[in-house]
Motif scaffolding. Structure first.
Motif, PDB file in Angstrom:
ATOM      1  N   LYS A 193       0.788  -1.146   0.036  1.00  0.00           N
ATOM      2  CA  LYS A 193      -0.021  -0.169  -0.070  1.00  0.00           C
ATOM      3  C   LYS A 193       1.023   1.432  -0.103  1.00  0.00           C
ATOM      4  O   LYS A 193       0.634   2.328  -0.880  1.00  0.00           O
ATOM      5  N   ASN A 194       2.084   1.319   0.743  1.00  0.00           N
ATOM      6  CA  ASN A 194       2.973   2.268   0.929  1.00  0.00           C
ATOM      7  C   ASN A 194       3.973   2.094   0.043  1.00  0.00           C
ATOM      8  O   ASN A 194       4.147   0.691  -0.436  1.00  0.00           O
ATOM      9  N   ASP A 195       4.981   3.032  -0.208  1.00  0.00           N
ATOM     10  CA  ASP A 195       6.076   2.787  -0.911  1.00  0.00           C
ATOM     11  C   ASP A 195       6.996   1.618  -0.378  1.00  0.00           C
ATOM     12  O   ASP A 195       7.055   1.451   0.862  1.00  0.00           O
ATOM     13  N   LEU A 196       7.483   0.762  -1.552  1.00  0.00           N
ATOM     14  CA  LEU A 196       8.079  -0.290  -0.994  1.00  0.00           C
ATOM     15  C   LEU A 196       9.358  -0.146  -0.093  1.00  0.00           C
ATOM     16  O   LEU A 196       9.852  -0.521   0.776  1.00  0.00           O
ATOM     17  N   VAL A 197       9.954   0.964  -0.667  1.00  0.00           N
ATOM     18  CA  VAL A 197      11.567   1.801  -0.016  1.00  0.00           C
ATOM     19  C   VAL A 197      11.193   2.842  -0.188  1.00  0.00           C
ATOM     20  O   VAL A 197      10.408   3.695  -0.818  1.00  0.00           O
ATOM     21  N   ASP A 198      12.370   3.602   0.377  1.00  0.00           N
ATOM     22  CA  ASP A 198      12.536   5.097   0.502  1.00  0.00           C
ATOM     23  C   ASP A 198      13.101   5.703  -0.884  1.00  0.00           C
ATOM     24  O   ASP A 198      14.315   5.480  -0.582  1.00  0.00           O
ATOM     25  N   TYR A 199      12.264   5.862  -1.924  1.00  0.00           N
ATOM     26  CA  TYR A 199      12.836   6.178  -2.994  1.00  0.00           C
ATOM     27  C   TYR A 199      13.642   7.209  -3.265  1.00  0.00           C
ATOM     28  O   TYR A 199      14.171   7.599  -4.077  1.00  0.00           O
ATOM     29  N   SER A 200      13.492   8.322  -2.012  1.00  0.00           N
ATOM     30  CA  SER A 200      14.441   9.442  -2.227  1.00  0.00           C
ATOM     31  C   SER A 200      16.082   9.232  -1.858  1.00  0.00           C
ATOM     32  O   SER A 200      16.538  10.013  -2.200  1.00  0.00           O
ATOM     33  N   THR A 201      16.195   8.012  -1.548  1.00  0.00           N
ATOM     34  CA  THR A 201      17.758   7.561  -1.325  1.00  0.00           C
ATOM     35  C   THR A 201      18.296   6.720  -2.277  1.00  0.00           C
ATOM     36  O   THR A 201      19.257   6.303  -2.358  1.00  0.00           O
ATOM     37  N   ILE A 202      17.191   6.489  -3.336  1.00  0.00           N
ATOM     38  CA  ILE A 202      17.728   5.552  -4.505  1.00  0.00           C
ATOM     39  C   ILE A 202      19.013   6.230  -5.155  1.00  0.00           C
ATOM     40  O   ILE A 202      18.898   7.420  -5.448  1.00  0.00           O
ATOM     41  N   GLU A 203      19.900   5.460  -5.137  1.00  0.00           N
ATOM     42  CA  GLU A 203      21.274   6.068  -5.920  1.00  0.00           C
ATOM     43  C   GLU A 203      20.917   5.801  -7.463  1.00  0.00           C
ATOM     44  O   GLU A 203      21.238   6.817  -8.170  1.00  0.00           O
ATOM     45  N   ASP A 204      20.688   4.502  -7.908  1.00  0.00           N
ATOM     46  CA  ASP A 204      20.425   4.585  -9.413  1.00  0.00           C
ATOM     47  C   ASP A 204      19.603   3.307  -9.718  1.00  0.00           C
ATOM     48  O   ASP A 204      19.055   2.718  -8.630  1.00  0.00           O
ATOM     49  N   ILE A 205      19.373   2.817 -10.886  1.00  0.00           N
ATOM     50  CA  ILE A 205      18.317   1.790 -11.014  1.00  0.00           C
ATOM     51  C   ILE A 205      18.758   0.374 -10.464  1.00  0.00           C
ATOM     52  O   ILE A 205      18.050  -0.470 -10.120  1.00  0.00           O
ATOM     53  N   ASP A 206      20.158   0.116 -10.506  1.00  0.00           N
ATOM     54  CA  ASP A 206      20.663  -1.125  -9.922  1.00  0.00           C
ATOM     55  C   ASP A 206      20.376  -1.096  -8.329  1.00  0.00           C
ATOM     56  O   ASP A 206      19.860  -2.142  -7.784  1.00  0.00           O
TER      57      ASP A 206
END
Length: 428
Positions: free
Chosen positions: A184-197
């Motif tokens: 329901k909520n975001d699976l991870v904190d996408y604001s801290t994602i570095e790249d696609i990998d």
């Protein structure tokens, strides 16, 4: 005297007379007769022996004549040897007939067994086909009417090296749920994602925790045919919203929510870590920290809890957003255990001593500490109030085994109060 001597000499010099010659001839003749008799006897014996050897040959002629006579009568009589040969031939014919019958019987059994096997295979194929048709209709109904269906998450896959999806098995069909439609909520904190990998790695880790779990979902897209190529997409997020609305919201037909604060309900463990678990409670995913799981001592949470496990929890608090959806849900497994402790209070005697495990330590505002314990032999929780100990080597810690003295018990709350006499074993 001289004259007698001469007479003797005269006698010695006299030649043999005719009478003496006759006597000698008779002796010679008798000796020859003996020799002749011996030779005759020898010849007779040899003749008898030769005759005895020739008798079988002479006696064989009557046998031949008998055989000739028997051969003339062969049409009327059968020799014993021929009778045996006839019997053997008849027995051989009977054996061949028996072998043929046995072969026919075996062939019939094999044909019947093969027929039964073929019928069973056809029945299994028909059952598979019927189940496939039924599941296909359920999929189409879920898509058409937005109905919830359930299936097991069997694998996590990467599509086009950019998208993580979960694969759900529903009968013989593979249903794809994208990572963005799993929670329901975001699976991870996408604001801290570095790249696609990094994104793929984090989503893969979170999705993998649900493997093997039966999850609800709603079909969002269906293409193809049930007996040909197909593509089916689904969303767990939509299913959770429907379940949550049913349990936590009110409507004109339902004046009061089914789940309220203070209720005890079942929670399904989605994943377990070192210090917390993620659970689903009536359509809402939430976390339970280690100290709220149980009164017992738990060193590592995932050693005690696993995916798919069902545990009772008490609803402590519900926070709604402006649209009336559940924004935050607080639950406790500790409080759900209390009702089970109350009947055990009768086994506890005040001023008695027993062994207990320290489960955790909390600090009070007055500077003292509250030590939470669990008495394993009686299966009840306890606590003790103590002064704060600055020396960490002697200070009590979670997991320590101590000698505990019961001072009082509360049969309404299921708690025992007392004091620690001494430490028996330090948890390393």
């Amino acid at each position: 005297m001289a004259r007698r001597k001469n007479s003797n000499e005269a006698i010695e010099s006299v030649e043999p007379t005719d009478i003496e010659m006759d006597v000698e001839n008779e002796e010679y003749d008798s000796q020859e007769n003996v020799n002749e008799e011996t030779e005759i006897n020898t010849e007779i014996e040899s003749t008898q022996s030769s005759e005895s050897e020739t008798e079988p040959a002479e006696n064989s002629e009557p046998e031949n004549s008998d055989s000739d006579e028997n051969s003339d009568n062969s049409g009327d009589e059968v020799e014993p040897e021929n009778i045996e040969n006839v019997n053997e031939t008849e027995d051989g014919d009977n054996t061949e007939e028996a072998n043929v019958e046995d072969y026919k019987a075996i062939s019939r059994r094999e044909l019947i067994a093969q027929k039964n096997k073929n019928e069973q295979e056809r029945a299994e194929k028909n059952a598979i086909r019927e189940d496939r048709i039924m599941k296909w209709e359920q999929i189409r109904t879920s898509r058409r009417e937005n109905r919830i269906v359930y299936g097991n998450l069997i694998s996590i896959e990467t599509l086009n090296d950019t998208m993580i999806v979960g694969v759900v098995k529903f009968g013989e069909y593979r249903i794809i749920i994208p990572a963005s439609e799993m929670f329901k909520n975001d699976l991870v904190d996408y604001s801290t994602i570095e790249d696609i990998d990094d994104k793929i790695k984090r989503e893969n880790q979170m999705m993998s925790k649900l493997l093997g779990l039966e999850i609800p979902f709603v079909i969002t897209q269906v293409t193809g045919k049930f007996d040909g190529e197909y593509a089916i997409l689904a969303s767990r997020k939509l299913a959770l919203r429907r379940i949550e609305t049913y349990n936590f919201k009110t409507s004109k037909h339902q004046k009061e929510a089914l789940v309220k604060v203070g209720d005890t309900v079942d929670a399904v463990v989605l994943s377990a870590g070192f210090h917390a678990v993620m659970v689903n409670v009536k359509g809402v995913d939430t976390f339970i920290q280690q100290f709220q799981l149980t009164h017992r001592y738990v060193k590592i949470v995932k050693d005690m809890y696993s995916t798919g496990m069902t545990i009772p929890v008490v609803i402590k608090n519900i926070t709604y957003d402006e649209k009336g959806n559940v924004e935050k849900l607080e639950v406790s497994g500790r409080e759900a255990e209390i009702q089970g402790f109350i009947p055990k209070m009768k086994n506890i005697t005040e001023n008695s001593r027993c062994l207990a495990h320290i489960t955790r330590i909390s600090h009070r505002q007055d500077g003292r500490v509250r030590i939470h314990l669990f008495i394993d032999d009686f299966g009840v929780p306890a606590y003790a109030i103590a002064a704060r100990v600055e020396n960490t080597a002697t200070a009590p810690n979670s997991g320590d085994t101590v000698l505990f003295q019961v001072l009082r018990k509360n049969e309404d709350t299921g708690y025992v109060a007392g004091k620690i006499i001494q430490t028996v074993h330090k948890q390393m």
